[in-house]
Design a protein around this motif. Structure first.
Motif, PDB file in Angstrom:
ATOM      1  N   LEU A 115       4.663   9.078   5.480  1.00 25.93           N
ATOM      2  CA  LEU A 115       3.223   9.405   5.102  1.00 25.93           C
ATOM      3  C   LEU A 115       2.434   8.298   5.119  1.00 25.93           C
ATOM      4  CD1 LEU A 115       1.551  11.600   3.755  1.00 25.93           C
ATOM      5  CD2 LEU A 115       2.540  10.754   1.433  1.00 25.93           C
ATOM      6  N   VAL A 116       1.029   8.481   5.851  1.00 25.70           N
ATOM      7  CA  VAL A 116       0.058   7.453   5.244  1.00 25.70           C
ATOM      8  C   VAL A 116      -0.900   8.213   4.782  1.00 25.70           C
ATOM      9  CG1 VAL A 116      -1.681   6.144   6.801  1.00 25.70           C
ATOM     10  CG2 VAL A 116       0.539   6.372   7.583  1.00 25.70           C
ATOM     11  N   LEU A 117      -1.487   7.640   3.639  1.00 24.85           N
ATOM     12  CA  LEU A 117      -2.719   7.939   2.880  1.00 24.85           C
ATOM     13  C   LEU A 117      -3.747   7.119   3.060  1.00 24.85           C
ATOM     14  CD1 LEU A 117      -1.027   9.152  -0.499  1.00 24.85           C
ATOM     15  CD2 LEU A 117      -1.566  10.617   1.471  1.00 24.85           C
ATOM     16  N   ALA A 118      -4.710   7.300   4.008  1.00 22.48           N
ATOM     17  CA  ALA A 118      -5.696   6.696   4.265  1.00 22.48           C
ATOM     18  C   ALA A 118      -7.205   7.091   3.713  1.00 22.48           C
ATOM     19  CB  ALA A 118      -5.982   6.784   6.023  1.00 22.48           C
ATOM     20  N   PRO A 209       8.845   7.026   2.785  1.00 21.49           N
ATOM     21  CA  PRO A 209       7.986   5.721   3.000  1.00 21.49           C
ATOM     22  C   PRO A 209       6.449   5.924   3.076  1.00 21.49           C
ATOM     23  CG  PRO A 209       9.975   5.626   4.114  1.00 21.49           C
ATOM     24  CD  PRO A 209       9.878   7.175   3.743  1.00 21.49           C
ATOM     25  N   THR A 210       5.657   5.334   2.494  1.00 21.99           N
ATOM     26  CA  THR A 210       4.282   5.767   2.513  1.00 21.99           C
ATOM     27  C   THR A 210       3.423   4.293   2.525  1.00 21.99           C
ATOM     28  OG1 THR A 210       4.605   7.514   1.024  1.00 21.99           O
ATOM     29  CG2 THR A 210       2.655   6.507   1.016  1.00 21.99           C
ATOM     30  N   LEU A 211       2.306   4.383   3.395  1.00 22.73           N
ATOM     31  CA  LEU A 211       1.469   3.577   3.521  1.00 22.73           C
ATOM     32  C   LEU A 211      -0.005   3.845   2.907  1.00 22.73           C
ATOM     33  CD1 LEU A 211       0.322   0.894   4.793  1.00 22.73           C
ATOM     34  CD2 LEU A 211       0.024   1.922   6.830  1.00 22.73           C
ATOM     35  N   LEU A 212      -0.427   2.999   2.017  1.00 22.61           N
ATOM     36  CA  LEU A 212      -1.610   3.157   1.276  1.00 22.61           C
ATOM     37  C   LEU A 212      -2.635   2.384   2.328  1.00 22.61           C
ATOM     38  CD1 LEU A 212      -0.534   3.027  -2.357  1.00 22.61           C
ATOM     39  CD2 LEU A 212      -0.882   5.056  -0.686  1.00 22.61           C
ATOM     40  N   LEU A 213      -3.751   2.959   3.012  1.00 27.74           N
ATOM     41  CA  LEU A 213      -4.535   2.464   3.726  1.00 27.74           C
ATOM     42  C   LEU A 213      -5.930   2.501   3.320  1.00 27.74           C
ATOM     43  CD1 LEU A 213      -4.590   0.621   6.454  1.00 27.74           C
ATOM     44  CD2 LEU A 213      -4.603   2.712   7.590  1.00 27.74           C
ATOM     45  N   ALA A 236       5.511   2.132  -2.076  1.00 25.81           N
ATOM     46  CA  ALA A 236       4.575   2.249  -0.958  1.00 25.81           C
ATOM     47  C   ALA A 236       4.024   0.939  -0.587  1.00 25.81           C
ATOM     48  CB  ALA A 236       3.534   3.203  -1.488  1.00 25.81           C
ATOM     49  N   GLU A 237       3.719   0.894   0.534  1.00 29.08           N
ATOM     50  CA  GLU A 237       3.117  -0.375   1.147  1.00 29.08           C
ATOM     51  C   GLU A 237       1.462  -0.310   1.261  1.00 29.08           C
ATOM     52  OE1 GLU A 237       3.195  -2.115   5.595  1.00 29.08           O
ATOM     53  OE2 GLU A 237       5.098  -1.871   4.533  1.00 29.08           O
ATOM     54  N   THR A 238       0.798  -1.416   1.070  1.00 32.08           N
ATOM     55  CA  THR A 238      -0.540  -1.124   1.228  1.00 32.08           C
ATOM     56  C   THR A 238      -1.100  -2.159   2.206  1.00 32.08           C
ATOM     57  OG1 THR A 238      -0.962  -2.848  -0.488  1.00 32.08           O
ATOM     58  CG2 THR A 238      -0.895  -0.889  -1.391  1.00 32.08           C
ATOM     59  N   PRO A 267      11.502   0.502   8.812  1.00 26.99           N
ATOM     60  CA  PRO A 267      11.619   1.180   7.554  1.00 26.99           C
ATOM     61  C   PRO A 267      11.057   0.283   6.404  1.00 26.99           C
ATOM     62  CG  PRO A 267      13.655  -0.104   8.233  1.00 26.99           C
ATOM     63  CD  PRO A 267      12.549  -0.025   9.415  1.00 26.99           C
ATOM     64  N   LEU A 268      10.837   0.775   5.287  1.00 27.73           N
ATOM     65  CA  LEU A 268      10.446  -0.214   4.119  1.00 27.73           C
ATOM     66  C   LEU A 268      11.644  -0.345   3.089  1.00 27.73           C
ATOM     67  CD1 LEU A 268       7.055   1.833   2.993  1.00 27.73           C
ATOM     68  CD2 LEU A 268       7.372  -0.112   4.527  1.00 27.73           C
TER      69      LEU A 268
END
Length: 273
Positions: A115-118, A209-213, A236-238, A267-268
């Motif tokens: 998932l990417v939350l941008a 796994p989630t990226l916060l952008l 989450a990764e930022t 992967p994270l």
């Protein structure tokens, strides 16, 4: 791709196809597949299958009477996955699309690989709201002169340097807005969906796994929301796109695509893929 029937309506969907990992790209308020096609798609389409729907109320998709909800719009997206026989995908949501992506992931976690939350938040009163200038633009009468709406909107949607440089992408963005207007009623229905979204007490249930952008200079969804999301999603990764505003995929497409591709490909630590 033709329109797809989903959740009682028809959505227009662009699909780059190919034997690549599928990525569902969900656009924000008033945007459609153009948002992705003109920003990150040229950098990603040779390695990922990009599925880019126009949300209900935007572009060539149906514009039923509102108000809409983000849960309803997430059901639209799940219908798109069903129509394309896709069991599990990477989901990228920008702004309002980030709200929709949250609801999709909470409703059907087994369908979301990553998932990417941008340029988004978890919504509600616990999130950091738009700046006063950006809020004033969101509340503008949508029946105003189109160029006035575009001018006012760009003042808060992109970084000052992007406006000052006047790159070809800025001209393309203005042309798109002039040729693909969103009816005021549909805009209002999408706006209500965003304004009523509140996943603050539910978002911690997301475990993929989630990226916060975010864009460093975002006035619409201030980047401080990344830290609030991170507190709810500790694994989450930022990533922050420097010198860019809310429309950072348009302003910095190569940098945004690089951040996405890097996240997609690995992967994270401590989080199951």
């Amino acid at each position: 791709m033709p329109h797809l029937a989903t959740n009682g309506i028809n959505l227009y969907v662009e699909d780059t196809g190919g034997p690549y990992p599928p990525v569902l790209c969900i656009a924000g308020l008033g945007y459609d597949e153009w948002f992705w096609a003109q920003s990150v798609a040229p950098y990603l389409r040779d390695h990922y299958r990009l599925i880019m729907p126009a949300n209900r109320g935007a572009g060539r998709s149906d514009k039923p009477a509102g108000p809409y909800t983000t849960a309803q719009m997430a059901a639209d997206m799940l219908g798109v996955l069903d129509a394309l026989a896709l069991d599990r995908v990477i989901v990228v949501g920008h702004s309002l699309g980030g709200f929709i992506a949250q609801e999709l992931t909470l409703a059907a976690p087994e369908r979301v690989q990553k998932l990417v939350l941008a340029g988004t938040s978890f919504g509600g009163p616990q999130s950091i709201p738009p700046t006063p200038a950006a809020m004033a633009v969101l509340m503008l009468d949508r029946n105003l002169d189109p160029m006035e709406l575009i001018r006012r909107g760009l003042e808060t949607a992109v970084a000052p340097a992007f406006l000052a440089a006047k790159p070809p992408m800025l001209e393309a963005l203005i042309a798109y807005r002039l040729t693909t207007p969103v009816p005021p009623e549909a805009f209002q229905s999408q706006l209500v969906a965003g304004a009523t979204h509140d996943a603050a007490e539910r978002i911690s249930a997301i475990t993929c796994p989630t990226l916060l952008l975010a864009g460093e200079l975002d006035q619409v969804v201030p980047p401080g929301n990344v830290e609030l999301l991170k507190a709810k999603l500790p694994h989450a990764e930022t990533a922050i796109i420097p010198d860019a505003g809310h429309l950072f995929p348009i302003e910095k497409p190569q940098e945004t695509a690089a951040a996405l591709a890097s996240f997609f490909a690995r992967p994270l630590e401590g989080v199951p893929a």
